[in-house]
Design an enzyme around this catalytic site. Structure first.
Site, short mmCIF file in Angstrom:
data_model
loop_
_atom_site.label_atom_id
_atom_site.label_comp_id
_atom_site.label_asym_id
_atom_site.label_seq_id
_atom_site.Cartn_x
_atom_site.Cartn_y
_atom_site.Cartn_z
N GLN A 149 9.70 61.58 63.31
CA GLN A 149 8.64 62.57 63.39
C GLN A 149 7.73 62.39 64.60
OE1 GLN A 149 7.55 62.00 58.96
NE2 GLN A 149 7.37 64.20 59.25
N ASN A 205 11.99 55.28 51.92
CA ASN A 205 10.93 56.27 51.75
C ASN A 205 11.45 57.49 51.00
OD1 ASN A 205 8.26 57.49 52.54
ND2 ASN A 205 9.68 59.02 53.36
N GLU A 206 10.75 57.88 49.96
CA GLU A 206 11.04 59.10 49.21
C GLU A 206 12.52 59.30 48.91
OE1 GLU A 206 9.00 62.50 50.84
OE2 GLU A 206 7.06 61.56 50.56
N ASN A 265 3.72 58.36 47.34
CA ASN A 265 3.38 59.46 48.23
C ASN A 265 3.00 60.66 47.37
OD1 ASN A 265 4.31 57.69 50.16
ND2 ASN A 265 6.11 58.87 50.72
N TYR A 310 1.17 64.56 47.20
CA TYR A 310 0.64 65.73 47.90
C TYR A 310 0.21 66.87 47.01
CZ TYR A 310 2.48 63.61 52.14
OH TYR A 310 2.71 62.75 53.18
N TRP A 312 -1.57 60.35 55.41
CA TRP A 312 -0.51 61.02 56.16
C TRP A 312 -1.15 62.21 56.83
CZ3 TRP A 312 4.34 59.64 57.43
CH2 TRP A 312 5.08 60.60 58.13
N GLU A 327 7.47 68.16 61.41
CA GLU A 327 7.43 68.24 59.95
C GLU A 327 8.78 68.73 59.41
OE1 GLU A 327 5.57 67.03 57.65
OE2 GLU A 327 6.55 68.12 56.03
N TRP A 328 9.81 67.96 59.67
CA TRP A 328 11.15 68.19 59.11
C TRP A 328 11.59 69.64 59.25
CZ3 TRP A 328 12.73 63.53 59.39
CH2 TRP A 328 11.92 62.46 59.04
C1 GCO Z 1 7.72 61.54 53.70
C2 GCO Z 1 7.10 62.79 54.01
C3 GCO Z 1 6.57 62.88 55.38
C4 GCO Z 1 6.15 64.30 55.51
C5 GCO Z 1 4.98 64.57 54.62
C6 GCO Z 1 4.57 65.98 54.61
O1 GCO Z 1 8.75 61.63 53.21
O2 GCO Z 1 7.28 60.45 53.84
O3 GCO Z 1 8.03 63.79 53.85
O4 GCO Z 1 7.53 62.45 56.28
O5 GCO Z 1 5.84 64.61 56.81
O6 GCO Z 1 5.31 64.26 53.30
O7 GCO Z 1 5.62 66.75 54.11
#
Ligand code: GCO
Length: 447
Positions: free
Chosen positions: A20, A165-166, A294, A296, A399, A406-407
């Protein structure tokens, strides 16, 4: 006015991820990741954006560390691009790639900032994808070798590590919903990937204990909070099923050594079989030092026959959304943290990401992102309630430090507390940057 005062031992920080922000996609011996290939394939990312240059942090990391220093963070979470350090996914280390991260780490340490390294923030070497990617168990072996190499290189000075991550995004969003790289739409592939990611996590944790005995390691699942639409039993069950996909599926194996049976069966009903080999769950359930979280967004779940995989429809709480369209649910943050603590016990939690998308532009050297400040205030107030309720929170990482790639949304969606001009790479700290800095100086804020 109410003062919200945080305990002194909370670690404050900011987070980013390699693909990113780094750019320099073809420099220093880096080879393509699945995200390079995905982003360069028309139709996958808005406006055809890609991470070739991103924020150019590869060249500007010193400037970025200066912003971190000005902000006053204790900790900076960044990820290592696997294809920069092992360009083909397996085999020799690329010395230039390793040197880049060594320079970044040194720069952080010299400025009294603790590094937190994420090993996998989705930029899988494309060479591995060509051999099946995360659907193949060989990728688990490759990840383990990569993780070991990084622990050996940096474990003497870096004490905070995150494996994956995620994992929900890296499996279901990427292989079932097709929205992220590699863009597949197979439930079986997604279920396989989810399990392999967790095995890879466990194997890396086991090695970490030998190589970095004085370090701390965890992983960073993402979760929304789904509140039942009504207190009818069918809505309560619908919200549980909806939560289970992100919560129990990725946490029960780690903390309890089992997959949630209800979901295993639901996937089977939809044609996807979970394939667990002997020993997998022992690896996955290695004790970890902390859970990353994480957070949001969230919403309400209402039972609706035939809706998605879970017979549940999502209903927004109200009409407040960030610019990316995600409902704002600060109270859900508190509820989620309470729930995790009740379900999984006293494992310490880092908020490894929390933040908001608002697409303000810079005007005369200033970015007035009042909405982001409000979002942070609401979520930090929730975090404070969680702490007061006894949830063991170790730290909070916003974040993100910078607006970035942003993907699937490309550069259109901005999450940074620092604005980035993606033509000139000029950085402009936003109002939220100064607000956060004030919080870090004081340890409290007023609402
Ligand atoms: C992650 C997230 C980030 C994103 C953020 C906003 O997986 O850690 O996707 O990389 O930029 O969550 O969408």
């Amino acid at each position: 006015m109410t003062t919200i005062q945080f305990p002194n031992d909370i670690k404050w920080g900011a987070a980013t991820a390699s693909y990113q922000i780094e750019g320099a996609a073809n420099e220093g011996g880096r080879k393509p990741s699945i995200w390079d290939v995905f982003a360069h394939t028309p139709g996958n990312v808005r406006r055809g954006d890609h991470g070739d240059e991103a924020c150019d942090s590869y060249h500007r990391y010193k400037e970025d560390v200066q912003y971190l220093k000005e902000l006053g963070v204790d900790m900076y979470r960044f990820s290592i691009a696997w294809p920069r350090v092992i360009p083909n996914g397996t085999g020799e280390l690329n010395p230039e790639g390793v040197q880049y991260y060594r320079n970044l780490i040194n720069e952080l340490l010299e400025n009294d900032i603790e590094p937190m390294i994420t090993l996998y923030h989705w930029d899988l070497p494309q060479a591995l994808q060509e051999k099946g990617g995360w659907e193949s168990r060989q990728t688990i072996d490759a990840f383990e070798a990569y993780a070991k190499a990084m622990f050996e290189e940096f474990g003497d000075v870096v004490k905070n590590w995150i494996t994956i991550n995620e994992p929900w995004c890296a499996s279901f969003l990427s292989n079932y919903l097709g929205i992220h790289a590699p863009g597949k739409t197979s439930l079986q592939a997604a279920v396989d990937v989810s399990h392999h990611l967790l095995v890879a996590h466990g194997r890396a944790v086991k090695d970490f204990r030998d190589i970095v005995p004085d370090g701390e390691i965890g992983y960073a699942p993402n979760m929304g909070w789904m509140e039942p639409f009504t207190d009818k039993e069918e809505d309560i069950e619908a919200s549980k099923r909806a939560m289970m996909w992100q919560k129990e599926w990725f946490m029960d194996p780690v903390f309890k050594g089992t997959y949630p049976e209800q979901l295993v069966q639901l996937f089977e009903k939809n044609g996807a079989v979970l394939k667990v080999e002997e020993g997998d769950l022992e690896f996955i359930s290695q004790p970890i030092d902390f859970m990353g979280m994480n957070y949001y967004t969230g919403g309400l779940a209402r039972h609706k026959e035939g809706e998605g995989l879970f017979d549940a429809e999502e209903i927004p709480l109200d009409n407040r959304r960030t610019d990316i369209g995600w409902p704002i649910y600060a109270d859900g943050f508190y509820r989620l943290l309470r729930d995790l603590h009740q379900t999984y016990g006293d494992v310490p939690i880092y908020i490894t990401e929390n933040g908001a998308c608002y697409n303000h532009e810079a005007k005369d050297g200033r970015v007035e992102d009042t909405e982001r400040v409000d979002y942070l205030k609401q979520h930090l107030a929730s975090l404070h309630r969680a702490i007061e309720s006894g949830v063991p929170i170790k730290g909070y990482l916003v974040w993100s430090l910078l607006d970035n790639f942003e993907w699937a949304f490309g550069y259109e969606m901005r999450f940074g507390i620092i604005h980035v001009n993606f033509r000139t790479f000029e950085r402009t700290p936003k109002d939220s940057f100064y607000w956060y800095k004030q919080l870090l100086t004081n340890g409290w804020f007023e609402v």
